[in-house]
Design a protein around this motif. Sequence first.
Motif, PDB file in Angstrom:
ATOM      1  N   ILE A 115      26.031   3.489 -19.904  1.00 57.97           N
ATOM      2  CA  ILE A 115      27.350   4.102 -19.767  1.00 57.97           C
ATOM      3  C   ILE A 115      28.140   3.818 -21.040  1.00 57.97           C
ATOM      4  CG2 ILE A 115      28.178   2.111 -18.431  1.00 57.97           C
ATOM      5  CD1 ILE A 115      30.123   4.088 -17.034  1.00 57.97           C
ATOM      6  N   ASN A 116      28.346   4.876 -21.791  1.00 62.29           N
ATOM      7  CA  ASN A 116      29.082   4.809 -23.054  1.00 62.29           C
ATOM      8  C   ASN A 116      28.482   3.783 -24.014  1.00 62.29           C
ATOM      9  OD1 ASN A 116      31.050   5.740 -24.782  1.00 62.29           O
ATOM     10  ND2 ASN A 116      32.623   4.317 -24.049  1.00 62.29           N
ATOM     11  N   GLY A 117      27.151   3.746 -24.080  1.00 60.77           N
ATOM     12  CA  GLY A 117      26.471   2.883 -25.038  1.00 60.77           C
ATOM     13  C   GLY A 117      26.067   1.523 -24.517  1.00 60.77           C
ATOM     14  N   THR A 118      26.600   1.110 -23.384  1.00 59.14           N
ATOM     15  CA  THR A 118      26.260  -0.184 -22.798  1.00 59.14           C
ATOM     16  C   THR A 118      25.215   0.011 -21.703  1.00 59.14           C
ATOM     17  OG1 THR A 118      28.477  -1.056 -23.244  1.00 59.14           O
ATOM     18  CG2 THR A 118      27.151  -2.225 -21.613  1.00 59.14           C
ATOM     19  N   VAL A 119      24.239  -0.882 -21.665  1.00 57.41           N
ATOM     20  CA  VAL A 119      23.161  -0.779 -20.674  1.00 57.41           C
ATOM     21  C   VAL A 119      23.361  -1.853 -19.607  1.00 57.41           C
ATOM     22  CG1 VAL A 119      20.673  -0.868 -20.289  1.00 57.41           C
ATOM     23  CG2 VAL A 119      21.579   0.114 -22.412  1.00 57.41           C
ATOM     24  N   PHE A 120      23.339  -1.420 -18.348  1.00 53.62           N
ATOM     25  CA  PHE A 120      23.493  -2.324 -17.212  1.00 53.62           C
ATOM     26  C   PHE A 120      22.204  -2.361 -16.399  1.00 53.62           C
ATOM     27  CE2 PHE A 120      27.832  -1.021 -18.145  1.00 53.62           C
ATOM     28  CZ  PHE A 120      28.544  -2.209 -18.041  1.00 53.62           C
ATOM     29  N   ASP A 121      21.907  -3.528 -15.869  1.00 55.60           N
ATOM     30  CA  ASP A 121      20.771  -3.686 -14.961  1.00 55.60           C
ATOM     31  C   ASP A 121      21.270  -3.452 -13.538  1.00 55.60           C
ATOM     32  OD1 ASP A 121      18.820  -4.797 -13.150  1.00 55.60           O
ATOM     33  OD2 ASP A 121      17.948  -5.881 -14.833  1.00 55.60           O
ATOM     34  N   VAL A 122      20.749  -2.416 -12.890  1.00 55.88           N
ATOM     35  CA  VAL A 122      21.167  -2.080 -11.524  1.00 55.88           C
ATOM     36  C   VAL A 122      20.007  -2.267 -10.548  1.00 55.88           C
ATOM     37  CG1 VAL A 122      22.970  -0.497 -12.286  1.00 55.88           C
ATOM     38  CG2 VAL A 122      20.655   0.369 -11.909  1.00 55.88           C
ATOM     39  N   SER A 123      19.078  -3.140 -10.906  1.00 59.74           N
ATOM     40  CA  SER A 123      17.884  -3.355 -10.085  1.00 59.74           C
ATOM     41  C   SER A 123      18.211  -3.886  -8.697  1.00 59.74           C
ATOM     42  CB  SER A 123      16.934  -4.336 -10.785  1.00 59.74           C
ATOM     43  OG  SER A 123      16.580  -3.874 -12.071  1.00 59.74           O
ATOM     44  N   SER A 124      19.378  -4.481  -8.532  1.00 60.85           N
ATOM     45  CA  SER A 124      19.754  -5.024  -7.226  1.00 60.85           C
ATOM     46  C   SER A 124      20.105  -3.925  -6.230  1.00 60.85           C
ATOM     47  CB  SER A 124      20.943  -5.983  -7.373  1.00 60.85           C
ATOM     48  OG  SER A 124      22.064  -5.316  -7.925  1.00 60.85           O
ATOM     49  N   SER A 125      20.166  -2.676  -6.688  1.00 53.55           N
ATOM     50  CA  SER A 125      20.467  -1.543  -5.802  1.00 53.55           C
ATOM     51  C   SER A 125      19.367  -0.491  -5.895  1.00 53.55           C
ATOM     52  CB  SER A 125      21.822  -0.922  -6.171  1.00 53.55           C
ATOM     53  OG  SER A 125      22.869  -1.852  -6.040  1.00 53.55           O
ATOM     54  N   PRO A 126      18.128  -0.852  -5.541  1.00 51.81           N
ATOM     55  CA  PRO A 126      17.029   0.119  -5.656  1.00 51.81           C
ATOM     56  C   PRO A 126      17.176   1.293  -4.701  1.00 51.81           C
ATOM     57  CG  PRO A 126      16.302  -1.828  -4.464  1.00 51.81           C
ATOM     58  CD  PRO A 126      17.664  -2.147  -5.002  1.00 51.81           C
ATOM     59  N   GLY A 127      17.851   1.075  -3.580  1.00 54.60           N
ATOM     60  CA  GLY A 127      18.047   2.164  -2.636  1.00 54.60           C
ATOM     61  C   GLY A 127      18.999   3.229  -3.144  1.00 54.60           C
ATOM     62  N   ILE A 128      19.767   2.891  -4.177  1.00 49.88           N
ATOM     63  CA  ILE A 128      20.728   3.835  -4.756  1.00 49.88           C
ATOM     64  C   ILE A 128      20.185   4.445  -6.044  1.00 49.88           C
ATOM     65  CG2 ILE A 128      23.052   4.090  -5.710  1.00 49.88           C
ATOM     66  CD1 ILE A 128      23.946   1.801  -3.917  1.00 49.88           C
TER      67      ILE A 128
END
Length: 208
Positions: A115-128
């Motif tokens: 998002i706008n050049g920054t990378v986030f780890d969203v692995s805690s929400s695999p259902g999403i």
Amino acid sequence: MDELKYRGVKVIHKSNKVEELDDNTTEKTTTIPQDDDDTISFSFFDIIRMLLGLLVLLVSISWWFTGTGTFGYEGKLIDPHFLKFQIFGSYLNLTDLELSKFNGSIEGKPIYIGINGTVFDVSSSPGIYGPGGSYNYLAGKDCARAYATNCLNQLNYDIRDLEPSEKRRLKGWYEFFEKKYFKVGVVNHEPLVGPGPDRSDCRGKNHY
């Protein structure tokens, strides 16, 4: 040497013997043993047991009042992916192609969102964000424009023509991800050239 004198007896804190001072006096000396102060000591395992007991107590209280073991907290500080990254991970510097490989389709790889050049780890929400999730199409990409404009057919990072309200919306989404998930690096985009996306071709508006 500390001495106490009472009733003709001289008390000397030195030994346990009772002896005459000399032949011409009736004073006697005796020693009152000084007991060492009682101390309480704990072994390492005692401390561990106490901490575990306290943890069990807190978790039990949390389940009783909130129905969770964390007093209702669901943030990144209890995310095992976050803890693992803090210990073993390193800040990433990705290209768009490299980011695309973290969309949840490869088993064992984390799920990233840009998002706008920054990378986030969203692995805690695999259902999403994982395969079959309602927002899986956002994974492995930097869809800053879609977050800002709600145009779900414009899944790219071109934000050159954003209006003030759209910039605020993008900022709100960034803060949302920053609070709930954690940063793992940045994505280096190819420079944008030519005109931006067609604003009249916006589908999926207000889907978020």
